[in-house]
Design an enzyme around this catalytic site. Structure first.
Site, PDB file in Angstrom:
ATOM      1  N   ASP A  83     -23.702 -16.236  40.421  1.00 42.37           N
ATOM      2  CA  ASP A  83     -24.824 -16.644  41.530  1.00 42.37           C
ATOM      3  C   ASP A  83     -24.956 -15.391  42.379  1.00 42.37           C
ATOM      4  OD1 ASP A  83     -25.443 -19.264  40.671  1.00 42.37           O
ATOM      5  OD2 ASP A  83     -24.307 -20.000  42.342  1.00 42.37           O
ATOM      6  N   GLU A  84     -23.758 -14.874  43.042  1.00 36.31           N
ATOM      7  CA  GLU A  84     -23.907 -13.854  43.923  1.00 36.31           C
ATOM      8  C   GLU A  84     -24.448 -12.557  43.524  1.00 36.31           C
ATOM      9  OE1 GLU A  84     -22.906 -15.329  46.500  1.00 36.31           O
ATOM     10  OE2 GLU A  84     -20.832 -15.933  46.644  1.00 36.31           O
TER      11      GLU A  84
ATOM     12  N   THR B 185     -19.419 -10.180  47.650  1.00 34.33           N
ATOM     13  CA  THR B 185     -18.871 -11.520  47.021  1.00 34.33           C
ATOM     14  C   THR B 185     -18.893 -11.543  45.461  1.00 34.33           C
ATOM     15  OG1 THR B 185     -21.032 -12.503  47.626  1.00 34.33           O
ATOM     16  CG2 THR B 185     -19.279 -13.173  49.287  1.00 34.33           C
TER      17      THR B 185
ATOM     18  N   GLU C  69     -17.395 -19.122  52.233  1.00 37.82           N
ATOM     19  CA  GLU C  69     -18.558 -19.730  51.844  1.00 37.82           C
ATOM     20  C   GLU C  69     -19.006 -21.009  52.654  1.00 37.82           C
ATOM     21  OE1 GLU C  69     -20.158 -19.043  49.456  1.00 37.82           O
ATOM     22  OE2 GLU C  69     -19.092 -17.534  48.262  1.00 37.82           O
TER      23      GLU C  69
ATOM     24  N   GLU D 162     -26.009 -21.629  47.538  1.00 42.03           N
ATOM     25  CA  GLU D 162     -24.834 -21.072  48.215  1.00 42.03           C
ATOM     26  C   GLU D 162     -23.825 -22.314  48.401  1.00 42.03           C
ATOM     27  OE1 GLU D 162     -23.355 -18.191  49.076  1.00 42.03           O
ATOM     28  OE2 GLU D 162     -24.495 -17.067  48.186  1.00 42.03           O
TER      29      GLU D 162
ATOM     30  N   TRP E 299     -26.004 -25.213  37.855  1.00 40.91           N
ATOM     31  CA  TRP E 299     -24.673 -26.131  37.731  1.00 40.91           C
ATOM     32  C   TRP E 299     -24.421 -26.676  39.124  1.00 40.91           C
ATOM     33  CZ3 TRP E 299     -21.062 -24.936  41.549  1.00 40.91           C
ATOM     34  CH2 TRP E 299     -21.115 -23.549  41.835  1.00 40.91           C
TER      35      TRP E 299
ATOM     36  N   GLU F  54     -23.566  -9.691  49.255  1.00 36.13           N
ATOM     37  CA  GLU F  54     -23.733 -10.546  47.972  1.00 36.13           C
ATOM     38  C   GLU F  54     -22.883  -9.780  47.076  1.00 36.13           C
ATOM     39  OE1 GLU F  54     -24.852 -13.440  47.526  1.00 36.13           O
ATOM     40  OE2 GLU F  54     -26.201 -13.664  49.227  1.00 36.13           O
TER      41      GLU F  54
ATOM     42  N   HIS G 105     -28.174 -13.253  43.447  1.00 32.98           N
ATOM     43  CA  HIS G 105     -28.687 -13.150  44.979  1.00 32.98           C
ATOM     44  C   HIS G 105     -28.899 -11.604  45.513  1.00 32.98           C
ATOM     45  CE1 HIS G 105     -27.003 -17.264  45.743  1.00 32.98           C
ATOM     46  NE2 HIS G 105     -28.148 -17.493  45.042  1.00 32.98           N
TER      47      HIS G 105
ATOM     48  N   HIS H 192     -20.988 -23.318  46.348  1.00 34.64           N
ATOM     49  CA  HIS H 192     -19.854 -22.573  46.297  1.00 34.64           C
ATOM     50  C   HIS H 192     -18.641 -23.121  47.066  1.00 34.64           C
ATOM     51  CE1 HIS H 192     -22.702 -18.893  45.322  1.00 34.64           C
ATOM     52  NE2 HIS H 192     -22.680 -19.779  44.529  1.00 34.64           N
TER      53      HIS H 192
HETATM   54 FE   FE2 Z   1     -24.009 -15.165  48.017  1.00 39.79          FE
HETATM   55 FE   FE2 Z   2     -21.390 -17.783  47.617  1.00 37.77          FE
END
Ligand code: FE2
Ligand code: FE2
Length: 393
Positions: free
Chosen positions: A256-257, A227, A133, A171, A88, A224, A260, A174
């Site tokens: 996403d976090e 978050t 971020e 990242e 995205w 991670e 990760h 974000h």
């Molecule tokens: Fe992250």
């Molecule tokens: Fe992030």
């Protein structure tokens, strides 16, 4: 990334040699003195900057170990990255500037209508998360400071370096997205926010990772997940307050976090397999220092306790709490099956006892801190980020 804990004047110490219980008998050193609870309702706040910074604590033979894990990292860690074409991008969630002017302005109006229902304190938390971020250059520098895995050339073909660059690139979306959304909402003072970001990147961070990838990857695994939890909670609150687009934004970032988190915790899992003592001691070391939140040095030029106040609001809204800190620790203990790790030296076993007994101790201290906090009068704090409006702590 997110808050660590001031808990109590209690002292957490390593269990004595060969002693498996977590109480009564402790070796006198090394110890961690937890600082007194600050006079705010939250217990999730920033520790003071570390006074003695240790660097390059990874022994040379262990640098070789990371070299030997490159094939494994290519096969196991790089697949956690998403191809750019499948990713995205922030613009997908924002009013499309290629629309005819009136239509574009209608989209902006709709965005503002949706955010009207969100309370000021929600914006404080979302701004703090966004600023965290935005200090991404600091995190990339931190990871590139880790011996054995750093990007030696800036475009190195080592899988560790590839991961770090692509992770940074993921990242980077974000902060971009949250910042643009907040800008369009009209609810926040962008100048003060931008100043805070500049101050924060200039100040850096002190995670206590010592250029040591064992410590670094324990830290990033924890972060991670922190978050993932906090963006998940801002998503939930946005949904409850009538902004489904913002809910989708925060939820998408949270996922996403999570990806990760899987990657970083896989690395620690591998270290536990190839070097159980080294990995366990690293986990204990990071937990003993407490996980410092990446934006703990934030400053808007006005409130010297800005991070503490932001963390207190996050705690009160339930976006990121002291409870979450203990939950993350317990979760990682379970994921890494730390109670079952075998084949360690005495030092490793002591570290294991310490880590595996820590979560209930944190919870007990936290309950006591919480009781004390409840007895305190609520008080208001002004945040420059929301035009100096007051938020109750
Ligand atoms: Fe992250
Ligand atoms: Fe992030």
């Amino acid at each position: 990334m997110q808050a660590s804990l001031y808990l109590d004047t209690k002292t957490l110490a390593w269990p004595s040699r060969g002693h498996t219980s977590t109480h009564h008998i402790f070796r006198p050193t090394p110890t961690v003195r937890l600082r007194p609870l600050p006079p705010v309702s939250a217990v999730a706040t920033s520790p003071p900057p570390l006074t003695r910074q240790k660097a390059h604590s990874l022994p040379p033979e262990k640098v070789e170990l990371f070299k030997s894990l490159e094939g494994w990292a290519s096969q196991t860690i790089l697949p956690f990255l998403k191809p750019v074409d499948e990713c995205w991008q922030p613009s997908a969630f924002l009013p499309d500037p290629s629309l005819p002017k009136e239509e574009f302005l209608d989209r902006v109006r709709a965005l503002r209508d949706r955010t009207d229902g969100l309370p000021d304190e929600y914006f404080v938390v979302l701004v703090g998360d966004m600023i965290t971020e935005e200090a991404l250059p600091t995190y990339q520098s931190m990871i590139n400071g880790l011996d054995g895995v750093r990007d030696e050339t800036g475009a190195s073909s080592s899988p560790w370096a590839k991961w770090t660059r692509a992770w940074t690139a993921e990242e980077n979306r974000h902060g971009d997205l949250l910042k643009t959304y907040l800008y369009l909402s009209g609810r926040v003072d962008m100048f003060k926010i931008e100043k805070t970001i500049q101050n924060l990147i200039g100040a850096g961070m002190e995670p206590g990772t010592e250029n040591n990838p064992y410590l670094g990857f324990v830290y990033t695994s924890f972060q991670e997940r922190a978050t993932f939890i906090s963006h998940g909670n801002t998503a939930r609150l946005a949904k409850d307050r009538g902004d489904p687009v913002l809910a989708r934004i925060c939820g998408t970032i949270a996922s996403d976090e999570r990806r990760h988190e899987f990657a970083y915790s896989k690395i620690v899992e591998k270290l536990l397999e190839v070097d159980p003592t080294g990995a366990m001691v690293a986990i204990a070391d990071m937990m003993r220092k407490k996980i410092t939140m990446p934006a703990h040095l934030m400053y808007d030029g006005e409130d010297p306790k800005l991070f503490e106040h932001f963390a207190a609001v996050a705690q009160r809204l339930g976006v990121y709490t002291a409870q979450d800190y203990a939950d993350i620790l317990e979760f990682l203990i379970g994921r890494w099956r730390l109670e079952k790790v075998e084949g360690m030296t005495g030092e490793g076993k002591r570290a294991q006892d310490f880590v595996c007994g820590l979560a209930p101790r944190i919870r007990r201290l936290e309950e006591r801190a919480d009781k004390r906090a409840r007895k305190m009068e609520p008080h208001g704090v002004k945040f420059s980020w929301i035009y100096n409006k007051e938020v109750v702590l």
